[in-house]
Scaffold this motif. Structure first.
Motif, PDB file in Angstrom:
ATOM      1  N   PRO A 213     -12.879 -91.930 -37.768  1.00 43.16           N
ATOM      2  CA  PRO A 213     -13.902 -91.034 -37.219  1.00 43.16           C
ATOM      3  C   PRO A 213     -14.861 -90.475 -38.271  1.00 43.16           C
ATOM      4  CG  PRO A 213     -11.824 -89.888 -37.387  1.00 43.16           C
ATOM      5  CD  PRO A 213     -11.539 -91.322 -37.754  1.00 43.16           C
ATOM      6  N   GLU A 214     -14.511 -90.638 -39.561  1.00 38.20           N
ATOM      7  CA  GLU A 214     -15.374 -90.223 -40.664  1.00 38.20           C
ATOM      8  C   GLU A 214     -15.757 -88.745 -40.573  1.00 38.20           C
ATOM      9  OE1 GLU A 214     -18.662 -92.924 -40.788  1.00 38.20           O
ATOM     10  OE2 GLU A 214     -17.435 -94.586 -41.516  1.00 38.20           O
ATOM     11  N   VAL A 215     -14.734 -87.925 -40.440  1.00 33.05           N
ATOM     12  CA  VAL A 215     -14.931 -86.480 -40.434  1.00 33.05           C
ATOM     13  C   VAL A 215     -13.911 -85.848 -41.378  1.00 33.05           C
ATOM     14  CG1 VAL A 215     -15.800 -86.449 -38.068  1.00 33.05           C
ATOM     15  CG2 VAL A 215     -13.343 -86.124 -38.493  1.00 33.05           C
ATOM     16  N   ILE A 216     -14.098 -84.570 -41.642  1.00 35.04           N
ATOM     17  CA  ILE A 216     -13.124 -83.803 -42.412  1.00 35.04           C
ATOM     18  C   ILE A 216     -12.109 -83.224 -41.433  1.00 35.04           C
ATOM     19  CG2 ILE A 216     -12.763 -81.831 -43.934  1.00 35.04           C
ATOM     20  CD1 ILE A 216     -15.623 -82.251 -44.947  1.00 35.04           C
ATOM     21  N   VAL A 217     -10.858 -83.562 -41.611  1.00 34.08           N
ATOM     22  CA  VAL A 217      -9.787 -83.126 -40.706  1.00 34.08           C
ATOM     23  C   VAL A 217      -9.079 -81.928 -41.310  1.00 34.08           C
ATOM     24  CG1 VAL A 217      -7.713 -83.806 -39.470  1.00 34.08           C
ATOM     25  CG2 VAL A 217      -9.507 -85.486 -39.908  1.00 34.08           C
ATOM     26  N   ARG A 218      -9.065 -80.840 -40.573  1.00 33.51           N
ATOM     27  CA  ARG A 218      -8.378 -79.631 -41.025  1.00 33.51           C
ATOM     28  C   ARG A 218      -7.070 -79.466 -40.261  1.00 33.51           C
ATOM     29  NH1 ARG A 218     -12.715 -74.805 -41.983  1.00 33.51           N
ATOM     30  NH2 ARG A 218     -14.197 -75.956 -43.268  1.00 33.51           N
ATOM     31  N   TYR A 219      -6.115 -78.845 -40.909  1.00 34.29           N
ATOM     32  CA  TYR A 219      -4.866 -78.572 -40.212  1.00 34.29           C
ATOM     33  C   TYR A 219      -4.195 -77.374 -40.834  1.00 34.29           C
ATOM     34  CZ  TYR A 219      -2.183 -80.381 -44.135  1.00 34.29           C
ATOM     35  OH  TYR A 219      -1.641 -80.570 -45.376  1.00 34.29           O
ATOM     36  N   SER A 220      -3.291 -76.774 -40.097  1.00 34.41           N
ATOM     37  CA  SER A 220      -2.437 -75.727 -40.637  1.00 34.41           C
ATOM     38  C   SER A 220      -1.001 -76.046 -40.272  1.00 34.41           C
ATOM     39  CB  SER A 220      -2.870 -74.352 -40.110  1.00 34.41           C
ATOM     40  OG  SER A 220      -2.789 -74.326 -38.714  1.00 34.41           O
ATOM     41  N   THR A 221      -0.094 -75.148 -40.551  1.00 31.95           N
ATOM     42  CA  THR A 221       1.321 -75.538 -40.583  1.00 31.95           C
ATOM     43  C   THR A 221       2.178 -74.912 -39.494  1.00 31.95           C
ATOM     44  OG1 THR A 221       1.747 -73.742 -42.134  1.00 31.95           O
ATOM     45  CG2 THR A 221       1.227 -75.897 -43.068  1.00 31.95           C
ATOM     46  N   MET A 222       1.601 -74.452 -38.378  1.00 27.89           N
ATOM     47  CA  MET A 222       2.388 -73.685 -37.424  1.00 27.89           C
ATOM     48  C   MET A 222       2.844 -74.474 -36.196  1.00 27.89           C
ATOM     49  SD  MET A 222       2.134 -70.949 -39.148  1.00 27.89           S
ATOM     50  CE  MET A 222       1.009 -70.300 -40.379  1.00 27.89           C
ATOM     51  N   PHE A 223       1.887 -74.918 -35.372  1.00 30.04           N
ATOM     52  CA  PHE A 223       2.207 -75.412 -34.043  1.00 30.04           C
ATOM     53  C   PHE A 223       2.054 -76.922 -33.936  1.00 30.04           C
ATOM     54  CE2 PHE A 223       1.045 -71.006 -33.467  1.00 30.04           C
ATOM     55  CZ  PHE A 223       1.933 -70.545 -32.517  1.00 30.04           C
ATOM     56  N   ASP A 224       2.602 -77.472 -32.854  1.00 26.76           N
ATOM     57  CA  ASP A 224       2.416 -78.874 -32.531  1.00 26.76           C
ATOM     58  C   ASP A 224       1.031 -79.053 -31.917  1.00 26.76           C
ATOM     59  OD1 ASP A 224       3.198 -81.533 -32.330  1.00 26.76           O
ATOM     60  OD2 ASP A 224       3.808 -81.262 -30.251  1.00 26.76           O
ATOM     61  N   ASN A 225       0.382 -80.180 -32.198  1.00 24.33           N
ATOM     62  CA  ASN A 225      -1.025 -80.364 -31.837  1.00 24.33           C
ATOM     63  C   ASN A 225      -1.232 -81.402 -30.732  1.00 24.33           C
ATOM     64  OD1 ASN A 225      -0.245 -82.567 -33.357  1.00 24.33           O
ATOM     65  ND2 ASN A 225      -2.200 -82.794 -34.403  1.00 24.33           N
ATOM     66  N   TYR A 226      -0.264 -81.563 -29.836  1.00 22.81           N
ATOM     67  CA  TYR A 226      -0.273 -82.651 -28.850  1.00 22.81           C
ATOM     68  C   TYR A 226      -0.208 -82.089 -27.438  1.00 22.81           C
ATOM     69  CZ  TYR A 226       1.619 -86.768 -26.356  1.00 22.81           C
ATOM     70  OH  TYR A 226       1.855 -87.805 -25.484  1.00 22.81           O
ATOM     71  N   VAL A 227      -1.086 -82.591 -26.552  1.00 25.88           N
ATOM     72  CA  VAL A 227      -1.088 -82.165 -25.148  1.00 25.88           C
ATOM     73  C   VAL A 227      -1.390 -83.381 -24.270  1.00 25.88           C
ATOM     74  CG1 VAL A 227      -2.048 -80.585 -23.432  1.00 25.88           C
ATOM     75  CG2 VAL A 227      -1.994 -79.906 -25.842  1.00 25.88           C
ATOM     76  N   ASN A 228      -0.457 -83.738 -23.383  1.00 29.57           N
ATOM     77  CA  ASN A 228      -0.689 -84.763 -22.359  1.00 29.57           C
ATOM     78  C   ASN A 228      -1.285 -86.058 -22.912  1.00 29.57           C
ATOM     79  OD1 ASN A 228       0.243 -82.980 -20.384  1.00 29.57           O
ATOM     80  ND2 ASN A 228      -1.801 -82.151 -20.023  1.00 29.57           N
ATOM     81  N   GLY A 229      -0.643 -86.613 -23.927  1.00 29.86           N
ATOM     82  CA  GLY A 229      -1.065 -87.908 -24.445  1.00 29.86           C
ATOM     83  C   GLY A 229      -2.176 -87.863 -25.474  1.00 29.86           C
ATOM     84  N   VAL A 230      -2.611 -86.665 -25.860  1.00 31.01           N
ATOM     85  CA  VAL A 230      -3.731 -86.528 -26.795  1.00 31.01           C
ATOM     86  C   VAL A 230      -3.339 -85.600 -27.940  1.00 31.01           C
ATOM     87  CG1 VAL A 230      -6.152 -85.855 -27.055  1.00 31.01           C
ATOM     88  CG2 VAL A 230      -5.367 -86.850 -24.897  1.00 31.01           C
ATOM     89  N   CYS A 231      -3.663 -86.015 -29.174  1.00 36.07           N
ATOM     90  CA  CYS A 231      -3.468 -85.175 -30.355  1.00 36.07           C
ATOM     91  C   CYS A 231      -4.796 -84.512 -30.730  1.00 36.07           C
ATOM     92  CB  CYS A 231      -2.961 -86.005 -31.537  1.00 36.07           C
ATOM     93  SG  CYS A 231      -1.270 -86.588 -31.348  1.00 36.07           S
ATOM     94  N   TYR A 232      -4.717 -83.283 -31.251  1.00 34.79           N
ATOM     95  CA  TYR A 232      -5.914 -82.509 -31.575  1.00 34.79           C
ATOM     96  C   TYR A 232      -5.838 -81.961 -33.000  1.00 34.79           C
ATOM     97  CZ  TYR A 232      -6.638 -82.431 -26.490  1.00 34.79           C
ATOM     98  OH  TYR A 232      -6.813 -82.788 -25.174  1.00 34.79           O
ATOM     99  N   TRP A 233      -7.007 -81.915 -33.662  1.00 27.97           N
ATOM    100  CA  TRP A 233      -7.132 -81.292 -34.977  1.00 27.97           C
ATOM    101  C   TRP A 233      -8.444 -80.516 -35.050  1.00 27.97           C
ATOM    102  CZ3 TRP A 233      -5.901 -86.350 -34.108  1.00 27.97           C
ATOM    103  CH2 TRP A 233      -4.651 -86.788 -34.545  1.00 27.97           C
ATOM    104  N   LEU A 234      -8.426 -79.431 -35.784  1.00 29.26           N
ATOM    105  CA  LEU A 234      -9.666 -78.736 -36.097  1.00 29.26           C
ATOM    106  C   LEU A 234     -10.388 -79.540 -37.173  1.00 29.26           C
ATOM    107  CD1 LEU A 234     -10.990 -76.115 -35.119  1.00 29.26           C
ATOM    108  CD2 LEU A 234     -10.113 -75.023 -37.187  1.00 29.26           C
ATOM    109  N   SER A 235     -11.681 -79.808 -36.998  1.00 30.57           N
ATOM    110  CA  SER A 235     -12.415 -80.720 -37.872  1.00 30.57           C
ATOM    111  C   SER A 235     -13.825 -80.207 -38.113  1.00 30.57           C
ATOM    112  CB  SER A 235     -12.482 -82.129 -37.260  1.00 30.57           C
ATOM    113  OG  SER A 235     -11.198 -82.599 -36.926  1.00 30.57           O
TER     114      SER A 235
END
Length: 409
Positions: A213-235
């Motif tokens: 996707p050629e973006v900057i992917v941000r993450y932190s260390t608390m929660f799971d990032n998956y909902v109904n077949g899709v993963c999410y990241w702050l970017s």
């Protein structure tokens, strides 16, 4: 005199599907018919649905013994009965987690399966059946590195999901050739410039390269990032003001984007954690600076709406997860707390950890198979929490040495 009436087989299996995985493991030896029935997709689905319906949550706490960076990281299984006291019942140690703390991340669960990430080693684990599988190394050629060390997958830039169309478990990881971080360690949002994206399929037992996707992917260390077949990241892109949410669909294997919640003063002033909130994408936001005295919960349903706000949770530093009836786990210093929003009661649970290593994982039991080996074969060590930690550590060190010698052969 009439003999005992024999119950229909389907009724027997329906009753058995309501039992915990530990009981079913013992009952495999009753008959070959039972043993084979427990491995059918229908029974596995029924069993998992029964556990979900009854809200039979289990809790694992990823923690660290001591307060130095090189202390060993491990899991504690917490007591979660009808009247949960959250006392550690069992400690679990993994052979590849060799004196690391925050370098060990957990993703999931997906139908009771967890994905463990420790530097370049990624594995799948079913804590209910105690089946364990270390994923093969990718043979995909790595991009050239702009840094003076080997290109690697950086912690948190992994997605673990389930493809319901093909009944397949997939692991997606960003491979990076540069990265930076912003903030204090432990409350950090890491950022990564991706150079490549690899996708693993459990059905194929192999990796393949997919579009970056050629973006900057941000993450932190608390929660799971998956909902109904899709993963999410702050970017974001190169412009820090252009913050959005990157998603990856495990079925069509495509990236897409959606906006982040609009916060007063801008996102730069807040930590934002993405998680599954009752089957919808949720976000918890709280101030980056100072003691945590309030936080907001947002839900995405076409657009972002603020679900509720909680103010002045005295003594809490950061949220760690949600419990059965809406209670929220928090961390203060080295201790685990439980806050009830309805009564505003804050309980100190008496469970401690080196704070940068702490992660809370709730899961429902599952019989899903991952075509791996038993924990014993993979040298996973389970010991009662009452056993002196020094004796457990000594045992693990011995097993680590034996494993290293085996790898040399």
């Amino acid at each position: 005199m009439q003999g005992p009436t024999e119950l229909p087989e389907m009724l027997v299996l329906d009753i058995l599907s309501k039992l915990p995985a530990k009981s079913l493991t013992r009952f495999k030896c009753v008959s070959k018919s039972w043993s084979s029935s427990f491995q059918t997709p229908y029974f596995i689905t029924q069993h998992h649905q029964n556990q979900l319906r009854n809200n039979n949550l289990n809790l694992l706490l990823k923690r660290c013994k001591g307060n130095t960076f090189d202390d060993i990281c491990y899991f504690s299984q917490l007591s979660t009965g009808k009247v949960p006291n959250f006392i550690p019942k069992q400690n679990i140690f993994f052979p590849f987690v060799d004196y690391v703390t925050s370098e060990f991340r957990v993703h999931g669960p997906r139908n009771g399966i967890l994905c463990l990430e420790c530097e370049e080693i990624i594995s799948l684990w079913n804590p209910s059946t105690r089946e364990f599988r270390i994923l093969p190394q990718s043979s995909i050629q790595r991009p050239p590195s702009s840094l003076d060390y080997t290109v690697r997958t950086d912690l948190g830039c992994v997605g673990f999901g389930y493809d319901s169309q093909t009944d397949d478990y997939k692991v997606m990881r960003f491979v990076n050739n540069s990265f930076y971080y912003d903030g204090d360690y432990g409350y950090t949002i890491f950022s990564h410039v991706t150079a490549q994206v690899d996708l693993y399929s459990l059905n194929a037992n192999s990796w393949k390269e997919i579009s970056d996707p050629e973006v900057i992917v941000r993450y932190s260390t608390m929660f799971d990032n998956y909902v109904n077949g899709v993963c999410y990241w702050l970017s974001d892109t190169d412009n820090d003001n252009d913050v959005f949410i990157l998603s990856f669909d495990m079925v069509n294997e495509k990236f897409s984007t959606l906006p982040s919640p609009e916060l007063d003063g801008g996102l730069a002033q807040y930590n934002l954690e993405l998680f599954n909130y009752n089957g919808l994408l949720g976000a918890i936001t709280y101030p980056r600076e100072g003691i945590l005295d309030s936080f907001d919960l947002w839900v995405m349903s076409g657009s972002w709406t603020k679900q509720f706000s909680i103010e002045y949770v005295i003594g809490a530093e950061r949220p760690l997860g949600l419990w059965r009836n809406g209670e929220i786990f928090f961390q203060k210093d080295y201790e685990l707390l439980l806050f009830d929003p309805s009564t505003r009661e804050l309980k100190y649970l008496g469970v401690h950890s080196y704070k940068e290593s702490i992660q809370l994982i709730s899961y429902v039991e599952s019989l899903v198979r991952i075509n791996g080996r038993s924990e014993h074969e993979e040298r996973v060590v389970r010991q009662t929490a009452r056993q002196p930690f020094r004796s457990i550590l000594k045992m693990k060190m011995k097993m680590d040495r034996e494993l290293k010698e085996k790898c040399k052969i």
